[in-house]
Write a protein that holds these residues in place. Structure first.
Motif, short mmCIF file in Angstrom:
data_model
loop_
_atom_site.label_atom_id
_atom_site.label_comp_id
_atom_site.label_asym_id
_atom_site.label_seq_id
_atom_site.Cartn_x
_atom_site.Cartn_y
_atom_site.Cartn_z
N ARG A 68 76.09 55.58 14.12
CA ARG A 68 76.67 56.28 15.28
C ARG A 68 75.60 57.03 16.06
NH1 ARG A 68 80.47 60.20 13.02
NH2 ARG A 68 80.55 60.96 15.14
N TYR A 69 74.64 57.64 15.35
CA TYR A 69 73.62 58.45 16.00
C TYR A 69 72.42 57.64 16.50
CZ TYR A 69 75.76 62.73 14.14
OH TYR A 69 76.60 63.77 13.85
N GLN A 70 72.29 56.39 16.09
CA GLN A 70 71.08 55.62 16.36
C GLN A 70 70.77 55.50 17.85
OE1 GLN A 70 71.06 51.69 14.71
NE2 GLN A 70 68.95 51.31 15.28
N SER A 71 71.74 55.16 18.65
CA SER A 71 71.48 54.97 20.09
C SER A 71 71.06 56.28 20.75
CB SER A 71 72.71 54.39 20.79
OG SER A 71 73.79 55.29 20.70
N GLN A 108 76.34 62.53 28.24
CA GLN A 108 77.38 61.72 27.61
C GLN A 108 77.31 61.84 26.08
OE1 GLN A 108 76.74 57.76 29.09
NE2 GLN A 108 77.50 58.24 31.14
N ALA A 109 76.09 61.82 25.56
CA ALA A 109 75.91 61.99 24.11
C ALA A 109 76.39 63.36 23.66
CB ALA A 109 74.44 61.79 23.74
N GLU A 110 76.17 64.36 24.51
CA GLU A 110 76.63 65.72 24.18
C GLU A 110 78.15 65.76 24.07
OE1 GLU A 110 76.09 70.24 25.93
OE2 GLU A 110 75.93 68.53 27.29
N GLU A 175 67.85 67.39 13.23
CA GLU A 175 69.24 67.57 12.79
C GLU A 175 69.87 66.22 12.47
OE1 GLU A 175 72.80 69.38 11.72
OE2 GLU A 175 70.80 70.25 11.98
N ILE A 176 69.60 65.22 13.31
CA ILE A 176 70.13 63.87 13.05
C ILE A 176 69.53 63.34 11.76
CG2 ILE A 176 70.11 61.48 13.87
CD1 ILE A 176 70.37 62.60 16.71
N ASP A 177 68.23 63.54 11.58
CA ASP A 177 67.58 63.09 10.33
C ASP A 177 68.20 63.77 9.12
OD1 ASP A 177 65.86 61.37 11.64
OD2 ASP A 177 64.20 62.80 11.71
#
Length: 181
Positions: A68-71, A108-110, A175-177
């Motif tokens: 989900r977070y990759q893009s 948009q990601a936000e 944070e994603i990592d």
């Protein structure tokens, strides 16, 4: 007349049941000992299998979350590359088309992931956009219609905004990592 307590009746009943199950000549201590070891081994097997099941479930959830977070992670990496390229020049308004496009995608990601601190990235990129020099700043500078100190101040603000945006992007990527690794 014989008076028996409830515990004596229960004990006698369990002894007779054990003798019935194991046969009359089996000892009571052998039954208890084998029952305890079998129970202990079964309990250990249950705990180990439960642990590995939960671990696999956790890994599966992290893999789904990473997808989900990759893009968005790649979007932030693309933004870092662009900002690094723009950091070496004084940016004019016409150079901000790519920044505006990336900013729109980050917004948009936000909205998709409000739990990530993408708002700080958006704020720093908005600040960066406001520090752009006018498109015709060189003509205005030669015509003395713009003060050199104002241009230098805008350039300094651009550098600070880029630094702040890069720091915010690094924070979001960390944070994603943390959530996916």
């Amino acid at each position: 007349m014989m008076h028996c307590s409830a515990s004596q009746l229960t004990e006698n009943a369990s002894h007779s049941c054990a003798r019935l199950i194991l046969g009359n000549d089996a000892s009571q201590s052998a039954f208890t000992s084998s029952w305890t070891w079998a129970t202990l081994i079964g309990l250990i097997a249950l705990v180990v299998s439960t642990y590995f099941s939960i671990d696999q479930l956790r890994k599966s959830q992290r893999t789904k979350q990473a997808k989900r977070y990759q893009s968005d992670y790649e979007l932030l990496s693309e933004t870092v590359v662009l900002l690094d390229k723009l950091a070496g020049t004084a940016v004019v308004k016409r150079d901000l088309t790519k920044v505006s496009e990336l900013l729109s995608r980050i917004k948009q990601a936000e909205r998709r992931f409000p739990e990530l601190p993408l708002g700080t990235v958006v704020a720093h990129l908005d600040t960066y956009k406001t520090t752009a020099l006018p498109d015709d700043f060189s003509r205005k500078l030669t015509a003395r219609r713009i003060v050199l100190d104002d241009l230098l101040d805008l350039s300094r603000q651009q550098g600070a905004a880029i630094t702040d945006a890069l720091t915010a992007i690094r924070t979001v990527q960390n944070e994603i990592d943390r959530r996916t690794i």
